[in-house]
Design a protein around this motif. Sequence first.
Motif, PDB file in Angstrom:
ATOM      1  N   PHE A   1       5.489 -20.892  21.699  1.00  0.00           N
ATOM      2  CA  PHE A   1       6.707 -20.197  22.113  1.00  0.00           C
ATOM      3  C   PHE A   1       7.041 -19.161  21.052  1.00  0.00           C
ATOM      4  O   PHE A   1       7.468 -19.504  19.938  1.00  0.00           O
ATOM      5  CB  PHE A   1       7.849 -21.199  22.328  1.00  0.00           C
ATOM      6  CG  PHE A   1       7.516 -22.240  23.355  1.00  0.00           C
ATOM      7  CD1 PHE A   1       7.621 -21.962  24.708  1.00  0.00           C
ATOM      8  CD2 PHE A   1       7.042 -23.489  22.974  1.00  0.00           C
ATOM      9  CE1 PHE A   1       7.286 -22.912  25.662  1.00  0.00           C
ATOM     10  CE2 PHE A   1       6.698 -24.443  23.910  1.00  0.00           C
ATOM     11  CZ  PHE A   1       6.817 -24.142  25.264  1.00  0.00           C
ATOM     12  N   GLU A   2       6.836 -17.906  21.391  1.00  0.00           N
ATOM     13  CA  GLU A   2       6.857 -16.831  20.400  1.00  0.00           C
ATOM     14  C   GLU A   2       8.232 -16.568  19.800  1.00  0.00           C
ATOM     15  O   GLU A   2       8.335 -15.854  18.800  1.00  0.00           O
ATOM     16  CB  GLU A   2       6.305 -15.548  21.026  1.00  0.00           C
ATOM     17  CG  GLU A   2       4.840 -15.665  21.413  1.00  0.00           C
ATOM     18  CD  GLU A   2       4.294 -14.382  22.003  1.00  0.00           C
ATOM     19  OE1 GLU A   2       5.101 -13.468  22.278  1.00  0.00           O
ATOM     20  OE2 GLU A   2       3.064 -14.294  22.188  1.00  0.00           O
ATOM     21  N   GLU A   3       9.286 -17.118  20.395  1.00  0.00           N
ATOM     22  CA  GLU A   3      10.617 -16.901  19.838  1.00  0.00           C
ATOM     23  C   GLU A   3      11.070 -18.088  18.974  1.00  0.00           C
ATOM     24  O   GLU A   3      12.220 -18.137  18.546  1.00  0.00           O
ATOM     25  CB  GLU A   3      11.631 -16.671  20.969  1.00  0.00           C
ATOM     26  CG  GLU A   3      11.897 -17.871  21.859  1.00  0.00           C
ATOM     27  CD  GLU A   3      10.841 -18.074  22.939  1.00  0.00           C
ATOM     28  OE1 GLU A   3      11.014 -18.962  23.795  1.00  0.00           O
ATOM     29  OE2 GLU A   3       9.845 -17.324  22.934  1.00  0.00           O
ATOM     30  N   HIS A   4      10.168 -19.023  18.680  1.00  0.00           N
ATOM     31  CA  HIS A   4      10.517 -20.200  17.884  1.00  0.00           C
ATOM     32  C   HIS A   4       9.911 -20.120  16.488  1.00  0.00           C
ATOM     33  O   HIS A   4       8.715 -19.842  16.331  1.00  0.00           O
ATOM     34  CB  HIS A   4      10.021 -21.482  18.559  1.00  0.00           C
ATOM     35  CG  HIS A   4      10.809 -21.874  19.772  1.00  0.00           C
ATOM     36  ND1 HIS A   4      10.534 -23.012  20.496  1.00  0.00           N
ATOM     37  CD2 HIS A   4      11.867 -21.283  20.381  1.00  0.00           C
ATOM     38  CE1 HIS A   4      11.390 -23.097  21.512  1.00  0.00           C
ATOM     39  NE2 HIS A   4      12.195 -22.058  21.466  1.00  0.00           N
ATOM     40  N   LEU A   5      10.742 -20.395  15.480  1.00  0.00           N
ATOM     41  CA  LEU A   5      10.280 -20.578  14.108  1.00  0.00           C
ATOM     42  C   LEU A   5      10.614 -22.012  13.726  1.00  0.00           C
ATOM     43  O   LEU A   5      11.786 -22.413  13.701  1.00  0.00           O
ATOM     44  CB  LEU A   5      10.972 -19.588  13.163  1.00  0.00           C
ATOM     45  CG  LEU A   5      10.468 -19.564  11.717  1.00  0.00           C
ATOM     46  CD1 LEU A   5       9.036 -19.042  11.665  1.00  0.00           C
ATOM     47  CD2 LEU A   5      11.360 -18.697  10.843  1.00  0.00           C
ATOM     48  N   ILE A   6       9.587 -22.808  13.452  1.00  0.00           N
ATOM     49  CA  ILE A   6       9.766 -24.228  13.148  1.00  0.00           C
ATOM     50  C   ILE A   6       9.967 -24.364  11.647  1.00  0.00           C
ATOM     51  O   ILE A   6       9.121 -23.942  10.851  1.00  0.00           O
ATOM     52  CB  ILE A   6       8.545 -25.039  13.593  1.00  0.00           C
ATOM     53  CG1 ILE A   6       8.240 -24.789  15.073  1.00  0.00           C
ATOM     54  CG2 ILE A   6       8.765 -26.528  13.350  1.00  0.00           C
ATOM     55  CD1 ILE A   6       6.868 -25.271  15.510  1.00  0.00           C
ATOM     56  N   CYS A   7      11.083 -24.950  11.247  1.00  0.00           N
ATOM     57  CA  CYS A   7      11.426 -25.052   9.826  1.00  0.00           C
ATOM     58  C   CYS A   7      11.525 -26.526   9.446  1.00  0.00           C
ATOM     59  O   CYS A   7      12.418 -27.236   9.933  1.00  0.00           O
ATOM     60  CB  CYS A   7      12.740 -24.340   9.536  1.00  0.00           C
ATOM     61  SG  CYS A   7      12.797 -22.628  10.128  1.00  0.00           S
ATOM     62  N   LEU A   8      10.618 -26.981   8.611  1.00  0.00           N
ATOM     63  CA  LEU A   8      10.653 -28.344   8.100  1.00  0.00           C
ATOM     64  C   LEU A   8      11.427 -28.318   6.790  1.00  0.00           C
ATOM     65  O   LEU A   8      11.045 -27.618   5.850  1.00  0.00           O
ATOM     66  CB  LEU A   8       9.242 -28.885   7.875  1.00  0.00           C
ATOM     67  CG  LEU A   8       8.485 -29.406   9.102  1.00  0.00           C
ATOM     68  CD1 LEU A   8       8.277 -28.305  10.133  1.00  0.00           C
ATOM     69  CD2 LEU A   8       7.126 -29.981   8.694  1.00  0.00           C
ATOM     70  N   VAL A   9      12.525 -29.052   6.722  1.00  0.00           N
ATOM     71  CA  VAL A   9      13.437 -28.991   5.575  1.00  0.00           C
ATOM     72  C   VAL A   9      13.540 -30.376   4.956  1.00  0.00           C
ATOM     73  O   VAL A   9      13.844 -31.356   5.650  1.00  0.00           O
ATOM     74  CB  VAL A   9      14.832 -28.490   6.010  1.00  0.00           C
ATOM     75  CG1 VAL A   9      15.789 -28.488   4.834  1.00  0.00           C
ATOM     76  CG2 VAL A   9      14.718 -27.090   6.613  1.00  0.00           C
ATOM     77  N   ALA A  10      13.271 -30.449   3.662  1.00  0.00           N
ATOM     78  CA  ALA A  10      13.342 -31.732   2.970  1.00  0.00           C
ATOM     79  C   ALA A  10      14.768 -32.260   2.974  1.00  0.00           C
ATOM     80  O   ALA A  10      15.732 -31.517   2.763  1.00  0.00           O
ATOM     81  CB  ALA A  10      12.856 -31.568   1.528  1.00  0.00           C
ATOM     82  N   GLU A  11      14.907 -33.546   3.214  1.00  0.00           N
ATOM     83  CA  GLU A  11      16.209 -34.207   3.162  1.00  0.00           C
ATOM     84  C   GLU A  11      16.403 -34.720   1.745  1.00  0.00           C
ATOM     85  O   GLU A  11      15.843 -35.746   1.348  1.00  0.00           O
ATOM     86  CB  GLU A  11      16.247 -35.356   4.170  1.00  0.00           C
ATOM     87  CG  GLU A  11      17.551 -36.137   4.176  1.00  0.00           C
ATOM     88  CD  GLU A  11      18.665 -35.403   4.912  1.00  0.00           C
ATOM     89  OE1 GLU A  11      19.742 -35.976   5.059  1.00  0.00           O
ATOM     90  OE2 GLU A  11      18.437 -34.255   5.347  1.00  0.00           O
ATOM     91  N   GLU A  12      17.143 -33.968   0.951  1.00  0.00           N
ATOM     92  CA  GLU A  12      17.341 -34.336  -0.440  1.00  0.00           C
ATOM     93  C   GLU A  12      18.311 -35.517  -0.528  1.00  0.00           C
ATOM     94  O   GLU A  12      19.416 -35.452   0.028  1.00  0.00           O
ATOM     95  CB  GLU A  12      17.884 -33.155  -1.240  1.00  0.00           C
ATOM     96  CG  GLU A  12      16.981 -31.922  -1.215  1.00  0.00           C
ATOM     97  CD  GLU A  12      15.686 -32.146  -1.974  1.00  0.00           C
ATOM     98  OE1 GLU A  12      15.589 -33.166  -2.693  1.00  0.00           O
ATOM     99  OE2 GLU A  12      14.769 -31.324  -1.836  1.00  0.00           O
ATOM    100  N   PRO A  13      17.955 -36.567  -1.238  1.00  0.00           N
ATOM    101  CA  PRO A  13      18.820 -37.764  -1.258  1.00  0.00           C
ATOM    102  C   PRO A  13      20.167 -37.525  -1.909  1.00  0.00           C
ATOM    103  O   PRO A  13      21.153 -38.159  -1.562  1.00  0.00           O
ATOM    104  CB  PRO A  13      17.990 -38.780  -2.054  1.00  0.00           C
ATOM    105  CG  PRO A  13      17.018 -37.958  -2.850  1.00  0.00           C
ATOM    106  CD  PRO A  13      16.726 -36.751  -2.003  1.00  0.00           C
ATOM    107  N   ASP A  14      20.255 -36.586  -2.857  1.00  0.00           N
ATOM    108  CA  ASP A  14      21.503 -36.386  -3.587  1.00  0.00           C
ATOM    109  C   ASP A  14      22.429 -35.392  -2.913  1.00  0.00           C
ATOM    110  O   ASP A  14      23.645 -35.512  -2.979  1.00  0.00           O
ATOM    111  CB  ASP A  14      21.212 -35.913  -5.019  1.00  0.00           C
ATOM    112  CG  ASP A  14      20.420 -36.942  -5.808  1.00  0.00           C
ATOM    113  OD1 ASP A  14      20.606 -38.141  -5.532  1.00  0.00           O
ATOM    114  OD2 ASP A  14      19.635 -36.541  -6.679  1.00  0.00           O
TER     115      ASP A  14
END
Length: 510
Positions: free
Chosen positions: A226-239
């Motif tokens: 899907f050319e209009e999608h940018l998939i962003c994996l974001v770390a869940e920082e514990p603090d």
Amino acid sequence: MEAQARTGRLDELLDELLHEVRRQMSRGAGADPRTVLDWLGRRIGADVALVASAGAVEASTARFPREILPALEPTLTRLARGQMAAAATESGALQVRLEALGPRTPRPVLVVAGASAPTREAVSLVSHAGSVIALLDRAQDADTTFRGYQYKARQLRFAVFSALLAGDLTLARRMTTGAVPALLDVERLRVYLLHCPTEDRDWLAQTYQDRSGYHGTGLMVHCPAFEEHLICLVAEEPDTGPEAAHGQGAVLRRLVQENPHYALGISSPYPLGATAEAYGQAVHALAAARHTPERVAAYLGRTPLMPLLSPSDAGTWARALLRPLGSTPRVTLDITRLAVTFPRSAVARLLDISRNTVSHHLRRVETALGLDLGDVRTRAALDLAFCLAGGQPEGGPGAEHGRAVPTLDELLGTEPAHAWAREFLRPLRDTRGRDLHTTLRAWIDANTDAQRTARHLGLSRNTVRAHLRAAEHLLGRDLLTTGSGIHDLVHALHIIGLHPAVPPAVHPAD
């Protein structure tokens, strides 16, 4: 005085040359030597060509006599090899000057052909123009190298994402040996799915890219399907959590606030090995986000259907349905698992294969199962079976060790399944005068064909689409972009049409 005049004239011409180059670059035309050659030809009254190290003409003025080049081949070869810097010769009635460009061999050669020998001023101007062309050529090489690096970095990021989707953390780390992204060292992540114009994805990924080609503790991946999608994996920082003032999640939220054509779907936090589940949540959240004023939505968690089904009956049903695929190649199964959820064209783009190849694999599965994968209910049932069975289907004929195989109606006709379906469809009560439930049932009956649905209900196609978009928002499921939420809708409507099984009454002993 004459020398000063010549010098002044040359300086003027060089200023004019630089102005021409700046004008070319300001138009975004890139490093094209043809413009410089045309300018040079007009100023010295001769025809000019840029000859590559292999002897081919890269660019030239319109009337350059290419027929003279074969006779010049020995000289061109010596110049290209760095054995000489410049040469002058004749070719018939033409006076020819050749000058090698740049420090690296094999070198391109600038060839000037005119009716008379060039003046000292013209020779000097040719040398300066040649230097500019050499610089443009190096800039073009650097630009090509940079684009190649960005493309390879993008490919590697997608490969890492694909490994995480498959739950294979070891493969993800092996692919990045020597430059393991920080994301692979965190315990949990969220998937932020950004909807934006296609042309914005490159500059977003490059703007927030670090020197290693990743994005700090995150990862931005171009969705190939899907050319209009940018998939962003974001770390869940514990603090700090996902909403730290300068965290990547906050940056993405600000981008949506500043750009009215953006929308953002956010998953719940998941372990790295469950990236696929997080991505699925982000897809549904994005469908809801596009219908909210803020254009941002987090996934509203609901109990999934599968854990509510009887484990033994569900496993028996799924294995029986999939048993004819026991000897099917793994690649066919992988394509089928994608194709029961996503459009075939999207699967083809995702796997970088042709749509005909996808259809070929699906026909093999249809033949084995005796089913039509063009039917939405069939796809929903097959997807449920894949999820329940997990891994490769079991091969071989026969029953489940003497057990009767339940039907899909029997599997779904339980009170827990009914409770799930009622809760799933409950938001449709807030319809503001629109009968969304009727539209959705008619849409599924019409095999998700909006035009057929409109004809059946006596509505316009636009009204049907509006009802579907409203249902997306209320249900928190993607129905129109990827279609990944359609299966839950199919099952919920199916279950509501069944009579739930009622446990037998318990009578007190006499």
